[in-house]
Design an enzyme around this catalytic site. Structure first.
Site, PDB file in Angstrom:
ATOM      1  N   HIS A 119       0.837  -1.204   0.000  1.00 56.21           N
ATOM      2  CA  HIS A 119       0.000   0.000   0.000  1.00 56.21           C
ATOM      3  C   HIS A 119       0.872   1.254   0.000  1.00 56.21           C
ATOM      4  O   HIS A 119       1.730   1.398   0.856  1.00 56.21           O
ATOM      5  CB  HIS A 119      -0.922   0.014   1.241  1.00 56.21           C
ATOM      6  CG  HIS A 119      -2.169  -0.786   1.047  1.00 56.21           C
ATOM      7  ND1 HIS A 119      -3.346  -0.475   1.686  1.00 56.21           N
ATOM      8  CD2 HIS A 119      -2.436  -1.873   0.287  1.00 56.21           C
ATOM      9  CE1 HIS A 119      -4.281  -1.334   1.313  1.00 56.21           C
ATOM     10  NE2 HIS A 119      -3.750  -2.204   0.465  1.00 56.21           N
ATOM     11  N   TYR A 138      -9.291   5.839   7.372  1.00 59.07           N
ATOM     12  CA  TYR A 138      -9.419   6.158   8.794  1.00 59.07           C
ATOM     13  C   TYR A 138     -10.417   7.316   8.901  1.00 59.07           C
ATOM     14  O   TYR A 138     -10.209   8.375   8.312  1.00 59.07           O
ATOM     15  CB  TYR A 138      -8.084   6.628   9.368  1.00 59.07           C
ATOM     16  CG  TYR A 138      -7.028   5.552   9.518  1.00 59.07           C
ATOM     17  CD1 TYR A 138      -6.237   5.164   8.436  1.00 59.07           C
ATOM     18  CD2 TYR A 138      -6.819   4.928  10.737  1.00 59.07           C
ATOM     19  CE1 TYR A 138      -5.257   4.187   8.573  1.00 59.07           C
ATOM     20  CE2 TYR A 138      -5.837   3.944  10.891  1.00 59.07           C
ATOM     21  CZ  TYR A 138      -5.067   3.589   9.795  1.00 59.07           C
ATOM     22  OH  TYR A 138      -4.103   2.608   9.938  1.00 59.07           O
ATOM     23  N   PRO A 144      -4.357   0.350  18.671  1.00 60.57           N
ATOM     24  CA  PRO A 144      -4.067  -0.128  17.314  1.00 60.57           C
ATOM     25  C   PRO A 144      -4.207   0.926  16.207  1.00 60.57           C
ATOM     26  O   PRO A 144      -3.869   0.663  15.074  1.00 60.57           O
ATOM     27  CB  PRO A 144      -5.071  -1.265  17.121  1.00 60.57           C
ATOM     28  CG  PRO A 144      -6.110  -1.064  18.137  1.00 60.57           C
ATOM     29  CD  PRO A 144      -5.499  -0.332  19.260  1.00 60.57           C
ATOM     30  N   LYS A 192       0.903  -0.182  15.133  1.00 69.78           N
ATOM     31  CA  LYS A 192       2.285  -0.300  15.610  1.00 69.78           C
ATOM     32  C   LYS A 192       2.562  -1.551  16.449  1.00 69.78           C
ATOM     33  O   LYS A 192       3.721  -1.919  16.637  1.00 69.78           O
ATOM     34  CB  LYS A 192       2.641   0.941  16.448  1.00 69.78           C
ATOM     35  CG  LYS A 192       2.709   2.215  15.646  1.00 69.78           C
ATOM     36  CD  LYS A 192       3.833   2.171  14.627  1.00 69.78           C
ATOM     37  CE  LYS A 192       3.649   3.210  13.537  1.00 69.78           C
ATOM     38  NZ  LYS A 192       4.044   2.729  12.228  1.00 69.78           N
ATOM     39  N   TYR A 206       3.941   6.601  10.170  1.00 65.29           N
ATOM     40  CA  TYR A 206       3.055   5.496   9.804  1.00 65.29           C
ATOM     41  C   TYR A 206       3.830   4.365   9.117  1.00 65.29           C
ATOM     42  O   TYR A 206       3.636   3.192   9.413  1.00 65.29           O
ATOM     43  CB  TYR A 206       1.938   5.996   8.873  1.00 65.29           C
ATOM     44  CG  TYR A 206       0.829   4.988   8.677  1.00 65.29           C
ATOM     45  CD1 TYR A 206       0.861   4.078   7.614  1.00 65.29           C
ATOM     46  CD2 TYR A 206      -0.249   4.910   9.557  1.00 65.29           C
ATOM     47  CE1 TYR A 206      -0.144   3.144   7.434  1.00 65.29           C
ATOM     48  CE2 TYR A 206      -1.259   3.977   9.389  1.00 65.29           C
ATOM     49  CZ  TYR A 206      -1.201   3.095   8.324  1.00 65.29           C
ATOM     50  OH  TYR A 206      -2.194   2.148   8.155  1.00 65.29           O
TER      51      TYR A 206
HETATM   52  P1  FAS Z   1       0.883 -11.874  21.693  1.00 66.44           P
HETATM   53  O1  FAS Z   1      -0.082 -11.496  22.776  1.00 66.44           O
HETATM   54  O2  FAS Z   1       0.426 -11.894  20.281  1.00 66.44           O
HETATM   55  O3  FAS Z   1       1.490 -13.329  21.980  1.00 66.44           O
HETATM   56  C1  FAS Z   1       1.818 -13.721  23.294  1.00 66.44           C
HETATM   57  C2  FAS Z   1       1.729 -15.238  23.352  1.00 66.44           C
HETATM   58  O4  FAS Z   1       2.138 -15.658  24.654  1.00 66.44           O
HETATM   59  C3  FAS Z   1       0.294 -15.734  23.154  1.00 66.44           C
HETATM   60  O5  FAS Z   1       0.279 -16.748  22.176  1.00 66.44           O
HETATM   61  C4  FAS Z   1      -0.096 -16.265  24.534  1.00 66.44           C
HETATM   62  O6  FAS Z   1      -0.952 -17.385  24.457  1.00 66.44           O
HETATM   63  C5  FAS Z   1       1.254 -16.653  25.111  1.00 66.44           C
HETATM   64  N1  FAS Z   1       1.266 -16.676  26.563  1.00 66.44           N
HETATM   65  C6  FAS Z   1       0.642 -15.826  27.424  1.00 66.44           C
HETATM   66  N2  FAS Z   1       0.900 -16.186  28.701  1.00 66.44           N
HETATM   67  C7  FAS Z   1       1.714 -17.286  28.641  1.00 66.44           C
HETATM   68  C8  FAS Z   1       2.309 -18.109  29.627  1.00 66.44           C
HETATM   69  N3  FAS Z   1       2.124 -17.887  30.928  1.00 66.44           N
HETATM   70  N4  FAS Z   1       3.078 -19.152  29.214  1.00 66.44           N
HETATM   71  C9  FAS Z   1       3.280 -19.383  27.880  1.00 66.44           C
HETATM   72  N5  FAS Z   1       2.735 -18.631  26.895  1.00 66.44           N
HETATM   73  C10 FAS Z   1       1.953 -17.595  27.286  1.00 66.44           C
HETATM   74  N6  FAS Z   1      -1.741  -4.522  16.530  1.00 66.44           N
HETATM   75  C11 FAS Z   1      -1.787  -3.869  15.365  1.00 66.44           C
HETATM   76  O7  FAS Z   1      -0.741  -3.436  14.873  1.00 66.44           O
HETATM   77  N7  FAS Z   1      -2.992  -3.681  14.715  1.00 66.44           N
HETATM   78  C12 FAS Z   1      -4.172  -4.172  15.230  1.00 66.44           C
HETATM   79  O8  FAS Z   1      -5.237  -3.995  14.654  1.00 66.44           O
HETATM   80  C13 FAS Z   1      -4.163  -4.875  16.439  1.00 66.44           C
HETATM   81  N8  FAS Z   1      -5.310  -5.391  16.978  1.00 66.44           N
HETATM   82  C14 FAS Z   1      -5.245  -6.041  18.188  1.00 66.44           C
HETATM   83  C15 FAS Z   1      -6.400  -6.600  18.788  1.00 66.44           C
HETATM   84  C16 FAS Z   1      -6.335  -7.237  20.034  1.00 66.44           C
HETATM   85  C17 FAS Z   1      -7.593  -7.825  20.657  1.00 66.44           C
HETATM   86  C18 FAS Z   1      -5.106  -7.358  20.701  1.00 66.44           C
HETATM   87  C19 FAS Z   1      -5.031  -8.030  22.065  1.00 66.44           C
HETATM   88  C20 FAS Z   1      -3.952  -6.824  20.115  1.00 66.44           C
HETATM   89  C21 FAS Z   1      -4.011  -6.181  18.859  1.00 66.44           C
HETATM   90  N9  FAS Z   1      -2.879  -5.672  18.240  1.00 66.44           N
HETATM   91  C22 FAS Z   1      -2.906  -5.011  17.058  1.00 66.44           C
HETATM   92  C23 FAS Z   1      -1.611  -5.821  18.849  1.00 66.44           C
HETATM   93  C24 FAS Z   1      -1.115  -7.191  18.539  1.00 66.44           C
HETATM   94  O9  FAS Z   1      -1.030  -7.357  17.146  1.00 66.44           O
HETATM   95  C25 FAS Z   1       0.175  -7.344  19.270  1.00 66.44           C
HETATM   96  O10 FAS Z   1       0.992  -6.187  19.135  1.00 66.44           O
HETATM   97  C26 FAS Z   1       0.939  -8.568  18.844  1.00 66.44           C
HETATM   98  O11 FAS Z   1       0.102  -9.674  18.981  1.00 66.44           O
HETATM   99  C27 FAS Z   1       2.179  -8.645  19.732  1.00 66.44           C
HETATM  100  O12 FAS Z   1       2.711  -9.885  19.585  1.00 66.44           O
HETATM  101  P2  FAS Z   1       3.352 -10.629  20.866  1.00 66.44           P
HETATM  102  O13 FAS Z   1       4.217  -9.666  21.573  1.00 66.44           O
HETATM  103  O14 FAS Z   1       3.894 -11.888  20.323  1.00 66.44           O
HETATM  104  O15 FAS Z   1       2.133 -10.912  21.861  1.00 66.44           O
HETATM  105  C1  PHB Z   2      -6.165  -4.072  10.584  1.00 65.80           C
HETATM  106  O1  PHB Z   2      -6.240  -4.314   9.366  1.00 65.80           O
HETATM  107  O2  PHB Z   2      -6.501  -4.894  11.467  1.00 65.80           O
HETATM  108  C2  PHB Z   2      -5.635  -2.724  11.015  1.00 65.80           C
HETATM  109  C3  PHB Z   2      -5.076  -1.892  10.056  1.00 65.80           C
HETATM  110  C4  PHB Z   2      -4.587  -0.652  10.453  1.00 65.80           C
HETATM  111  C5  PHB Z   2      -4.685  -0.276  11.781  1.00 65.80           C
HETATM  112  C6  PHB Z   2      -5.251  -1.128  12.737  1.00 65.80           C
HETATM  113  C7  PHB Z   2      -5.731  -2.363  12.346  1.00 65.80           C
HETATM  114  O3  PHB Z   2      -4.233   0.952  12.148  1.00 65.80           O
END
Ligand code: FAS
Ligand code: PHB
Length: 390
Positions: free
Chosen positions: A72, A201, A293, A297, A385
């Protein structure tokens, strides 16, 4: 069992770290409390910065992303009923982002790890870490009913916001900084063509909306909703009606709706832990920090953390050089705080803050009008961004 690095968590941070360490010849074991399917079932991020793309290439898992991902060059800001394009490519001297879902990134990393038969314990129960202030930290857990112990040189806490690693650090040894936003994001995934070929957005008096995608046949949409809302109260029809009400007439007309295949509400918070290193324990990704989000980032910060950490571990084990591990926390936090600032700024600009009254909406609209009319302001938005240099 002994290893050089015990990685807690098989989300993007843990899996990418594991792959980068494998490529660097450093032995690592991953311990994950959920099943692989459960991890893949979480629908999260969608936008990759160039630094993350480069990290996936270094990890040897970028092939499918280049085949199926969507490069993009820009996105649109919608406010006061009109859309304005932010030309990322032109404003950043040729940079762009890649739209490729976190689920796909995780799938590619899991596949690569399985191909190399690298030790990964899914469904690990009662995971605990200890002695990380010594030279021989330990991880204990139960797997298939059997008690396991891993002795490692280092533990990488990649276990997300609710993980065990940060929780195991004595409270007097860390400081946290937090901001909770007074709303959430209701997200819907649907197998319908996206309303536009780029992200939109939207700042509207009804609240924020985001039109994103996973492919040209699968869309990802979000609307800002009150923190008190529950997913059950949002029918698909109610969601589509609200999204349409937040779009400009042309986009509203063009919106194609369909049954949701995933629907969830995510709370928004900004959160940082300082430092990110505690003896032989290193935190990375959501275990150390959370961003709203809006700025896309979260996943990208996880990637930059583990790039720094993989390099630090490699120079330690290869050259007995502690410089990387000694500077990891400061180096990561410098980039983390810049992304926290951008994510907070973009969230503050685009969302409705009911408690702030109508003055806030007028100031937001004035800032947006200035932003799209000023090359300098647009360049600042664009360079944040696409991702600041790693
Ligand atoms: P994660 O949380 O992805 O992974 C951590 C892992 O550790 C999980 O698999 C968990 O099961 C495991 N774990 C936890 N406790 C444990 C334990 N005691 N023992 C062993 N394993 C354990 N980011 C964006 O950029 N755009 C978005 O739109 C966006 N939407 C999101 C929506 C939600 C609901 C959430 C919660 C986050 C969102 N994020 C978004 C952020 C997300 O993408 C995170 O930044 C990303 O998953 C980070 O990755 P990890 O640091 O690996 O953490
Ligand atoms: C998504 O596609 O999930 C998404 C994209 C851009 C954002 C947040 C979420 O800033």
């Amino acid at each position: 069992m002994k290893t050089q690095v015990a990685i807690i968590g098989a989300g993007p941070a843990g899996l990418l770290l594991g792959q980068l360490l494998f490529k660097a010849g450093v032995d690592a074991v991953i311990v994950e409390r959920q099943s692989a399917d459960y991890v893949l079932g979480r629908i999260r991020a969608g936008v990759l910065e160039q630094g993350t793309i480069d990290a996936l290439a270094k990890a040897g898992v970028d092939a499918r992303m280049h085949e199926e991902g969507l490069p993009h060059d820009g996105f649109e800001l919608l406010f006061k009923g009109a859309r304005h394009r932010i030309d990322l490519h032109a404003l950043t001297g040729g940079k762009r982002v890649m739209v490729y879902g976190q689920t796909e990134v995780t799938k590619d990393l899991m596949h690569a790890r399985a191909q190399e038969n690298l030790e990964t314990f899914y469904d690990a129960q009662d995971v605990a870490i200890s002695d990380f202030d010594s030279e021989r930290p330990k991880v204990t857990f139960t797997h298939n009913g059997e008690q396991k112990t891993i002795e490692a040189t280092f533990i990488a806490g990649c276990d997300g916001y609710h993980g065990v690693c940060r929780a195991s650090v004595p409270s007097q040894s860390l400081q946290t900084f937090e901001k909770i936003y007074p709303f959430g994001w209701l997200g819907v995934l649907a197998d319908v063509p996206p309303v536009s070929h780029e992200l939109i957005y939207a700042n509207t008096e009804r609240g924020f909306a985001l039109c994103s995608m996973r492919s040209m046949t699968r869309s990802r949409y979000y609307v800002q909703c009150p923190l008190t809302d529950k997913v059950a109260q949002w029918s698909d029809d109610a969601f589509w009606t609200e999204l349409r009400a937040r779009l400009d007439p042309e986009a509203a007309e063009r919106l194609i709706t369909g049954p949701s295949i995933e629907k969830s509400i995510a709370p928004l918070r900004s959160f940082v832990t300082e430092p990110m290193r505690f003896g032989h324990l290193f935190l990375a990704g959501d275990a150390a920090h959370i961003v709203p989000p809006t700025g896309a980032k979260g996943l990208n910060l996880a990637a930059s953390d583990v790039c720094y950490l993989a390099e630090a571990f490699q120079t330690y084990f290869t050259d007995s050089d502690p410089q990387g591990i000694d500077t990891y926390s400061e180096k990561s936090l410098s980039r983390v705080w810049k992304a926290e600032r951008f994510s907070w700024w973009f969230t503050s600009l685009m969302h409705q803050f009911p408690a702030e009254g109508t003055f806030n909406q007028k100031v937001q609209e004035a800032e947006l009008a200035y932003l799209v009319g000023s090359r300098a302001a647009s360049e600042s938005l664009a360079e944040n961004y696409v991702g600041l240099p790693m």
